[in-house]
Design an enzyme around this catalytic site. Structure first.
Site, mmCIF file in Angstrom:
data_model
loop_
_atom_site.group_PDB
_atom_site.id
_atom_site.type_symbol
_atom_site.label_atom_id
_atom_site.label_comp_id
_atom_site.label_asym_id
_atom_site.label_seq_id
_atom_site.Cartn_x
_atom_site.Cartn_y
_atom_site.Cartn_z
ATOM 1 N N GLY A 9 0.817 -1.221 0.000
ATOM 2 C CA GLY A 9 0.000 0.000 0.000
ATOM 3 C C GLY A 9 0.841 1.257 0.000
ATOM 4 O O GLY A 9 0.672 2.142 0.843
ATOM 5 N N THR A 11 0.991 3.453 -2.550
ATOM 6 C CA THR A 11 0.562 4.452 -3.542
ATOM 7 C C THR A 11 0.021 5.730 -2.899
ATOM 8 O O THR A 11 -0.281 6.689 -3.609
ATOM 9 C CB THR A 11 -0.548 3.875 -4.453
ATOM 10 O OG1 THR A 11 -1.631 3.446 -3.615
ATOM 11 C CG2 THR A 11 -0.049 2.703 -5.281
ATOM 12 N N TYR A 153 -14.370 -2.386 10.991
ATOM 13 C CA TYR A 153 -13.023 -1.786 10.875
ATOM 14 C C TYR A 153 -12.302 -1.963 12.213
ATOM 15 O O TYR A 153 -11.146 -2.404 12.243
ATOM 16 C CB TYR A 153 -13.103 -0.302 10.481
ATOM 17 C CG TYR A 153 -11.712 0.302 10.382
ATOM 18 C CD1 TYR A 153 -10.820 -0.124 9.395
ATOM 19 C CD2 TYR A 153 -11.262 1.252 11.300
ATOM 20 C CE1 TYR A 153 -9.523 0.389 9.314
ATOM 21 C CE2 TYR A 153 -9.974 1.769 11.220
ATOM 22 C CZ TYR A 153 -9.114 1.333 10.229
ATOM 23 O OH TYR A 153 -7.829 1.830 10.165
ATOM 24 N N VAL A 186 -4.861 10.374 10.992
ATOM 25 C CA VAL A 186 -3.786 10.776 10.063
ATOM 26 C C VAL A 186 -4.471 11.253 8.788
ATOM 27 O O VAL A 186 -5.286 10.510 8.207
ATOM 28 C CB VAL A 186 -2.871 9.579 9.703
ATOM 29 C CG1 VAL A 186 -1.644 10.066 8.934
ATOM 30 C CG2 VAL A 186 -2.459 8.789 10.942
HETATM 31 P P1 NDP Z 1 -4.620 5.619 2.223
HETATM 32 O O1 NDP Z 1 -5.994 5.352 1.703
HETATM 33 O O2 NDP Z 1 -4.015 6.946 1.944
HETATM 34 O O3 NDP Z 1 -3.613 4.481 1.728
HETATM 35 C C1 NDP Z 1 -3.992 3.127 1.743
HETATM 36 C C2 NDP Z 1 -3.011 2.333 0.899
HETATM 37 O O4 NDP Z 1 -3.406 0.946 0.971
HETATM 38 C C3 NDP Z 1 -3.027 2.741 -0.560
HETATM 39 O O5 NDP Z 1 -1.710 2.769 -1.043
HETATM 40 C C4 NDP Z 1 -3.806 1.611 -1.240
HETATM 41 O O6 NDP Z 1 -3.286 1.370 -2.541
HETATM 42 C C5 NDP Z 1 -3.432 0.418 -0.333
HETATM 43 N N1 NDP Z 1 -4.403 -0.657 -0.451
HETATM 44 C C6 NDP Z 1 -5.702 -0.681 -0.071
HETATM 45 N N2 NDP Z 1 -6.266 -1.850 -0.396
HETATM 46 C C7 NDP Z 1 -5.289 -2.585 -0.986
HETATM 47 C C8 NDP Z 1 -5.256 -3.887 -1.556
HETATM 48 N N3 NDP Z 1 -6.344 -4.666 -1.571
HETATM 49 N N4 NDP Z 1 -4.094 -4.342 -2.084
HETATM 50 C C9 NDP Z 1 -2.982 -3.568 -2.071
HETATM 51 N N5 NDP Z 1 -2.962 -2.328 -1.545
HETATM 52 C C10 NDP Z 1 -4.100 -1.846 -1.021
HETATM 53 O O7 NDP Z 1 -4.714 5.368 3.807
HETATM 54 P P2 NDP Z 1 -3.609 5.436 4.978
HETATM 55 O O8 NDP Z 1 -2.276 5.732 4.438
HETATM 56 O O9 NDP Z 1 -4.169 6.317 6.013
HETATM 57 O O10 NDP Z 1 -3.700 3.946 5.525
HETATM 58 C C11 NDP Z 1 -2.573 3.085 5.635
HETATM 59 C C12 NDP Z 1 -2.804 2.123 6.788
HETATM 60 O O11 NDP Z 1 -2.855 2.855 8.006
HETATM 61 C C13 NDP Z 1 -4.112 1.341 6.707
HETATM 62 O O12 NDP Z 1 -3.873 0.021 7.151
HETATM 63 C C14 NDP Z 1 -5.027 2.068 7.675
HETATM 64 O O13 NDP Z 1 -6.037 1.239 8.200
HETATM 65 C C15 NDP Z 1 -4.016 2.480 8.735
HETATM 66 N N6 NDP Z 1 -4.424 3.591 9.585
HETATM 67 C C16 NDP Z 1 -4.788 4.800 9.057
HETATM 68 C C17 NDP Z 1 -5.167 5.834 9.882
HETATM 69 C C18 NDP Z 1 -5.627 7.159 9.388
HETATM 70 O O14 NDP Z 1 -6.228 7.930 10.155
HETATM 71 N N7 NDP Z 1 -5.347 7.540 8.145
HETATM 72 C C19 NDP Z 1 -5.150 5.668 11.349
HETATM 73 C C20 NDP Z 1 -4.776 4.347 11.791
HETATM 74 C C21 NDP Z 1 -4.404 3.365 10.939
HETATM 75 P P3 NDP Z 1 -4.141 1.042 -3.842
HETATM 76 O O15 NDP Z 1 -5.484 1.693 -3.682
HETATM 77 O O16 NDP Z 1 -3.324 1.608 -4.968
HETATM 78 O O17 NDP Z 1 -4.194 -0.436 -3.877
HETATM 79 C C1 8X3 Z 2 -8.095 5.091 11.498
HETATM 80 C C2 8X3 Z 2 -8.384 5.844 12.735
HETATM 81 O O1 8X3 Z 2 -10.227 6.561 14.329
HETATM 82 O O2 8X3 Z 2 -10.694 6.760 11.966
HETATM 83 O O3 8X3 Z 2 -7.657 3.812 11.801
HETATM 84 O O4 8X3 Z 2 -10.661 4.631 13.033
HETATM 85 S S1 8X3 Z 2 -10.079 5.933 13.008
#
Ligand code: NDP
Ligand code: 8X3
Length: 254
Positions: A9, A11, A153, A186
Protein backbone atom coordinates in the site's frame (compact mmCIF):
# COMPACT_ATOMS: atom_id res chain seq x y z
CA UNK A 1 24.00 -0.75 5.84
CA UNK A 2 21.62 -0.54 2.88
CA UNK A 3 18.43 -2.49 3.64
CA UNK A 4 15.60 -3.80 1.49
CA UNK A 5 12.20 -2.62 2.66
CA UNK A 6 8.90 -4.05 1.37
CA UNK A 7 5.92 -1.71 1.75
CA UNK A 8 2.36 -2.82 0.98
CA UNK A 9 0.00 0.00 0.00
CA UNK A 10 2.67 2.49 -1.03
CA UNK A 11 0.56 4.45 -3.54
CA UNK A 12 -0.78 6.88 -0.93
CA UNK A 13 -0.70 8.16 2.63
CA UNK A 14 1.39 6.42 5.27
CA UNK A 15 2.82 3.80 2.88
CA UNK A 16 3.98 6.41 0.37
CA UNK A 17 5.50 8.50 3.18
CA UNK A 18 7.35 5.39 4.43
CA UNK A 19 8.73 4.81 0.93
CA UNK A 20 9.98 8.40 0.84
CA UNK A 21 11.43 8.28 4.37
CA UNK A 22 13.33 4.98 3.99
CA UNK A 23 14.49 5.94 0.46
CA UNK A 24 15.76 9.31 1.68
CA UNK A 25 17.90 7.40 4.19
CA UNK A 26 19.45 5.23 1.48
CA UNK A 27 17.40 2.02 1.75
CA UNK A 28 16.21 0.12 -1.33
CA UNK A 29 12.45 -0.21 -1.56
CA UNK A 30 9.87 -2.64 -2.92
CA UNK A 31 6.60 -0.79 -3.39
CA UNK A 32 3.19 -2.44 -3.74
CA UNK A 33 -0.36 -1.31 -4.44
CA UNK A 34 -3.15 -1.87 -6.95
CA UNK A 35 -2.74 1.44 -8.81
CA UNK A 36 0.11 0.71 -11.22
CA UNK A 37 0.26 4.27 -12.60
CA UNK A 38 0.93 5.72 -9.14
CA UNK A 39 3.59 3.11 -8.37
CA UNK A 40 5.46 3.98 -11.59
CA UNK A 41 5.42 7.70 -10.78
CA UNK A 42 6.61 7.01 -7.22
CA UNK A 43 9.36 4.67 -8.43
CA UNK A 44 10.75 7.32 -10.79
CA UNK A 45 10.66 10.05 -8.18
CA UNK A 46 12.37 7.90 -5.51
CA UNK A 47 15.09 6.80 -7.95
CA UNK A 48 15.71 10.35 -9.17
CA UNK A 49 15.62 12.04 -5.78
CA UNK A 50 17.50 9.52 -3.68
CA UNK A 51 19.62 7.43 -6.11
CA UNK A 52 18.41 4.19 -4.58
CA UNK A 53 16.92 1.05 -6.18
CA UNK A 54 13.15 0.60 -6.37
CA UNK A 55 11.11 -2.42 -7.45
CA UNK A 56 7.39 -2.05 -8.06
CA UNK A 57 4.97 -4.95 -7.69
CA UNK A 58 1.31 -4.47 -8.49
CA UNK A 59 -1.04 -6.82 -6.69
CA UNK A 60 -4.15 -6.92 -4.57
CA UNK A 61 -3.29 -8.15 -1.07
CA UNK A 62 -6.74 -9.77 -0.89
CA UNK A 63 -5.81 -12.22 -3.63
CA UNK A 64 -3.77 -15.08 -2.13
CA UNK A 65 -2.58 -16.37 -5.49
CA UNK A 66 -1.47 -12.92 -6.71
CA UNK A 67 0.39 -12.29 -3.45
CA UNK A 68 2.33 -15.57 -3.49
CA UNK A 69 3.06 -15.36 -7.23
CA UNK A 70 4.40 -11.83 -6.96
CA UNK A 71 6.60 -12.54 -3.95
CA UNK A 72 7.85 -15.96 -5.09
CA UNK A 73 8.79 -14.42 -8.45
CA UNK A 74 10.73 -11.46 -7.09
CA UNK A 75 14.11 -11.17 -8.83
CA UNK A 76 16.83 -12.87 -6.72
CA UNK A 77 18.49 -9.54 -5.85
CA UNK A 78 15.20 -8.39 -4.26
CA UNK A 79 14.65 -11.46 -2.09
CA UNK A 80 16.77 -10.29 0.82
CA UNK A 81 13.93 -8.42 2.51
CA UNK A 82 15.00 -6.89 5.82
CA UNK A 83 11.84 -4.99 6.72
CA UNK A 84 8.21 -5.69 5.84
CA UNK A 85 5.74 -2.86 6.43
CA UNK A 86 2.21 -4.33 6.35
CA UNK A 87 0.47 -1.06 5.64
CA UNK A 88 -2.18 -1.78 2.96
CA UNK A 89 -5.56 -1.34 4.55
CA UNK A 90 -8.81 0.56 4.55
CA UNK A 91 -12.07 1.38 6.24
CA UNK A 92 -15.28 1.24 4.21
CA UNK A 93 -18.40 2.95 5.51
CA UNK A 94 -19.43 4.18 8.93
CA UNK A 95 -22.75 2.48 9.67
CA UNK A 96 -24.60 0.80 12.51
CA UNK A 97 -23.90 -2.93 12.80
CA UNK A 98 -27.42 -3.90 11.71
CA UNK A 99 -27.33 -1.57 8.69
CA UNK A 100 -23.78 -1.89 7.38
CA UNK A 101 -23.00 -3.22 3.93
CA UNK A 102 -21.81 -6.83 4.01
CA UNK A 103 -19.52 -6.29 1.00
CA UNK A 104 -17.77 -3.49 2.93
CA UNK A 105 -17.25 -5.84 5.88
CA UNK A 106 -15.83 -8.55 3.67
CA UNK A 107 -13.45 -6.17 1.89
CA UNK A 108 -12.14 -4.80 5.20
CA UNK A 109 -11.55 -8.25 6.67
CA UNK A 110 -10.09 -9.57 3.43
CA UNK A 111 -7.69 -6.61 3.10
CA UNK A 112 -6.78 -5.68 6.67
CA UNK A 113 -6.58 -9.21 8.07
CA UNK A 114 -6.22 -11.83 5.33
CA UNK A 115 -4.10 -9.56 3.12
CA UNK A 116 -1.68 -8.94 5.99
CA UNK A 117 -1.53 -12.70 6.66
CA UNK A 118 -0.88 -13.60 3.00
CA UNK A 119 1.89 -11.03 2.53
CA UNK A 120 3.51 -12.00 5.83
CA UNK A 121 3.45 -15.74 5.09
CA UNK A 122 4.80 -15.18 1.57
CA UNK A 123 7.73 -13.05 2.81
CA UNK A 124 8.51 -14.89 6.05
CA UNK A 125 10.51 -17.77 4.50
CA UNK A 126 12.89 -15.12 3.12
CA UNK A 127 13.44 -13.89 6.69
CA UNK A 128 13.41 -17.14 8.69
CA UNK A 129 16.13 -18.70 6.54
CA UNK A 130 18.38 -15.73 7.35
CA UNK A 131 17.27 -15.63 11.02
CA UNK A 132 16.76 -11.91 10.61
CA UNK A 133 13.99 -9.49 9.76
CA UNK A 134 11.50 -6.95 11.05
CA UNK A 135 7.75 -6.99 10.46
CA UNK A 136 5.90 -3.75 11.11
CA UNK A 137 2.10 -3.98 11.15
CA UNK A 138 -0.25 -1.01 10.83
CA UNK A 139 -2.95 -1.39 13.44
CA UNK A 140 -5.00 1.57 14.66
CA UNK A 141 -6.43 3.19 17.77
CA UNK A 142 -9.63 1.68 16.32
CA UNK A 143 -8.27 -1.72 17.33
CA UNK A 144 -7.60 -0.51 20.90
CA UNK A 145 -11.00 1.09 21.62
CA UNK A 146 -14.18 0.26 19.77
CA UNK A 147 -16.36 3.20 18.66
CA UNK A 148 -19.92 3.60 17.43
CA UNK A 149 -20.33 2.59 13.77
CA UNK A 150 -16.72 1.42 13.70
CA UNK A 151 -17.73 -2.25 14.08
CA UNK A 152 -15.80 -4.31 11.54
CA UNK A 153 -13.02 -1.79 10.88
CA UNK A 154 -12.40 -1.84 14.65
CA UNK A 155 -12.58 -5.65 14.65
CA UNK A 156 -10.11 -5.93 11.76
CA UNK A 157 -7.60 -3.68 13.56
CA UNK A 158 -8.11 -5.52 16.88
CA UNK A 159 -7.20 -8.62 14.86
CA UNK A 160 -4.02 -6.89 13.65
CA UNK A 161 -3.19 -6.16 17.29
CA UNK A 162 -3.69 -9.84 18.25
CA UNK A 163 -1.87 -11.14 15.17
CA UNK A 164 1.12 -8.90 15.94
CA UNK A 165 1.31 -10.31 19.48
CA UNK A 166 1.14 -13.92 18.31
CA UNK A 167 3.63 -13.27 15.50
CA UNK A 168 6.09 -11.90 18.05
CA UNK A 169 5.79 -15.04 20.18
CA UNK A 170 6.09 -17.54 17.32
CA UNK A 171 8.90 -15.68 15.54
CA UNK A 172 11.07 -15.35 18.67
CA UNK A 173 12.90 -18.55 17.66
CA UNK A 174 13.84 -16.93 14.32
CA UNK A 175 15.08 -13.61 15.80
CA UNK A 176 12.49 -11.63 13.84
CA UNK A 177 11.25 -8.37 15.33
CA UNK A 178 7.54 -7.55 15.26
CA UNK A 179 6.28 -4.02 15.84
CA UNK A 180 2.66 -2.88 15.81
CA UNK A 181 1.97 0.79 15.07
CA UNK A 182 -1.44 2.14 16.07
CA UNK A 183 -2.09 5.64 14.75
CA UNK A 184 -5.00 7.93 15.56
CA UNK A 185 -6.22 10.43 12.98
CA UNK A 186 -3.79 10.78 10.06
CA UNK A 187 -4.82 12.95 7.11
CA UNK A 188 -4.39 10.74 4.04
CA UNK A 189 -6.83 9.30 1.49
CA UNK A 190 -8.19 7.10 4.31
CA UNK A 191 -11.36 9.16 4.95
CA UNK A 192 -12.04 9.67 1.22
CA UNK A 193 -11.93 5.88 0.80
CA UNK A 194 -14.05 5.29 3.91
CA UNK A 195 -16.74 7.70 2.67
CA UNK A 196 -16.51 6.33 -0.88
CA UNK A 197 -15.33 9.52 -2.56
CA UNK A 198 -17.48 12.00 -0.56
CA UNK A 199 -14.93 14.82 -0.19
CA UNK A 200 -17.10 16.83 2.24
CA UNK A 201 -17.46 13.97 4.71
CA UNK A 202 -13.76 13.20 4.34
CA UNK A 203 -12.82 16.83 5.09
CA UNK A 204 -15.13 16.87 8.15
CA UNK A 205 -13.08 14.02 9.67
CA UNK A 206 -10.13 16.37 10.19
CA UNK A 207 -12.01 19.61 10.99
CA UNK A 208 -11.26 21.54 14.18
CA UNK A 209 -7.94 19.95 15.09
CA UNK A 210 -4.50 19.30 13.65
CA UNK A 211 -4.28 15.68 12.47
CA UNK A 212 -1.10 13.68 12.04
CA UNK A 213 0.52 13.45 8.60
CA UNK A 214 1.70 10.32 6.84
CA UNK A 215 5.25 11.52 7.34
CA UNK A 216 4.74 11.84 11.14
CA UNK A 217 4.00 8.11 11.18
CA UNK A 218 6.71 7.25 8.64
CA UNK A 219 9.36 8.93 10.81
CA UNK A 220 8.25 6.92 13.84
CA UNK A 221 8.24 3.70 11.81
CA UNK A 222 11.72 4.54 10.55
CA UNK A 223 12.88 5.03 14.14
CA UNK A 224 11.51 1.64 15.21
CA UNK A 225 13.35 0.06 12.26
CA UNK A 226 16.67 1.70 13.04
CA UNK A 227 17.40 0.53 16.60
CA UNK A 228 20.21 -1.84 17.58
CA UNK A 229 19.58 -5.56 16.75
CA UNK A 230 18.76 -6.46 20.36
CA UNK A 231 16.10 -3.75 20.76
CA UNK A 232 12.48 -4.27 19.63
CA UNK A 233 9.63 -1.79 20.03
CA UNK A 234 6.57 -4.00 20.38
CA UNK A 235 3.64 -1.64 20.35
CA UNK A 236 3.14 2.07 19.79
CA UNK A 237 -0.02 4.20 19.94
CA UNK A 238 0.37 7.60 18.31
CA UNK A 239 -2.32 10.28 18.28
CA UNK A 240 -2.45 13.99 17.47
CA UNK A 241 -2.23 16.15 20.58
CA UNK A 242 -5.97 16.82 20.24
CA UNK A 243 -6.93 13.15 20.38
CA UNK A 244 -6.84 11.07 23.58
CA UNK A 245 -7.88 7.76 22.05
CA UNK A 246 -10.19 6.43 19.33
CA UNK A 247 -13.15 8.26 20.86
CA UNK A 248 -12.14 11.47 22.65
CA UNK A 249 -11.09 14.59 20.71
CA UNK A 250 -10.61 18.23 21.60
CA UNK A 251 -12.01 19.96 18.51
CA UNK A 252 -12.46 23.67 17.89
CA UNK A 253 -15.53 23.93 15.71
CA UNK A 254 -17.40 27.13 14.72
P1 NDP B 1 -4.62 5.62 2.22
O1 NDP B 1 -5.99 5.35 1.70
O2 NDP B 1 -4.01 6.95 1.94
O3 NDP B 1 -3.61 4.48 1.73
C1 NDP B 1 -3.99 3.13 1.74
C2 NDP B 1 -3.01 2.33 0.90
O4 NDP B 1 -3.41 0.95 0.97
C3 NDP B 1 -3.03 2.74 -0.56
O5 NDP B 1 -1.71 2.77 -1.04
C4 NDP B 1 -3.81 1.61 -1.24
O6 NDP B 1 -3.29 1.37 -2.54
C5 NDP B 1 -3.43 0.42 -0.33
N1 NDP B 1 -4.40 -0.66 -0.45
C6 NDP B 1 -5.70 -0.68 -0.07
N2 NDP B 1 -6.27 -1.85 -0.40
C7 NDP B 1 -5.29 -2.59 -0.99
C8 NDP B 1 -5.26 -3.89 -1.56
N3 NDP B 1 -6.34 -4.67 -1.57
N4 NDP B 1 -4.09 -4.34 -2.08
C9 NDP B 1 -2.98 -3.57 -2.07
N5 NDP B 1 -2.96 -2.33 -1.55
C10 NDP B 1 -4.10 -1.85 -1.02
O7 NDP B 1 -4.71 5.37 3.81
P2 NDP B 1 -3.61 5.44 4.98
O8 NDP B 1 -2.28 5.73 4.44
O9 NDP B 1 -4.17 6.32 6.01
O10 NDP B 1 -3.70 3.95 5.52
C11 NDP B 1 -2.57 3.08 5.63
C12 NDP B 1 -2.80 2.12 6.79
O11 NDP B 1 -2.85 2.85 8.01
C13 NDP B 1 -4.11 1.34 6.71
O12 NDP B 1 -3.87 0.02 7.15
C14 NDP B 1 -5.03 2.07 7.68
O13 NDP B 1 -6.04 1.24 8.20
C15 NDP B 1 -4.02 2.48 8.74
N6 NDP B 1 -4.42 3.59 9.59
C16 NDP B 1 -4.79 4.80 9.06
C17 NDP B 1 -5.17 5.83 9.88
C18 NDP B 1 -5.63 7.16 9.39
O14 NDP B 1 -6.23 7.93 10.16
N7 NDP B 1 -5.35 7.54 8.15
C19 NDP B 1 -5.15 5.67 11.35
C20 NDP B 1 -4.78 4.35 11.79
C21 NDP B 1 -4.40 3.37 10.94
P3 NDP B 1 -4.14 1.04 -3.84
O15 NDP B 1 -5.48 1.69 -3.68
O16 NDP B 1 -3.32 1.61 -4.97
O17 NDP B 1 -4.19 -0.44 -3.88
C1 8X3 C 1 -8.09 5.09 11.50
C2 8X3 C 1 -8.38 5.84 12.73
O1 8X3 C 1 -10.23 6.56 14.33
O2 8X3 C 1 -10.69 6.76 11.97
O3 8X3 C 1 -7.66 3.81 11.80
O4 8X3 C 1 -10.66 4.63 13.03
S1 8X3 C 1 -10.08 5.93 13.01
Amino acid sequence: MVRTVFISGATSGIGKACAEKFASSGDNIIINGRRADRLSVLKKSLQNNFKIKVFETVFDVQNKEEVFNAINNLPEEWKTIDILINNAGLALGRDYFDEANLDDWETMMQTNVNGLLYVSRAILPLMTKRKSGHIINLGSVAGKEMYEKGNIYCASKAAVDAISKTMRIDLLQHSIKVTAIHPGAVETEFALVRYKGDANKAADTYKGFKPLTGMDIAEIIYYTASLPPHVCINDLVITPLSQANAIYFQKELP
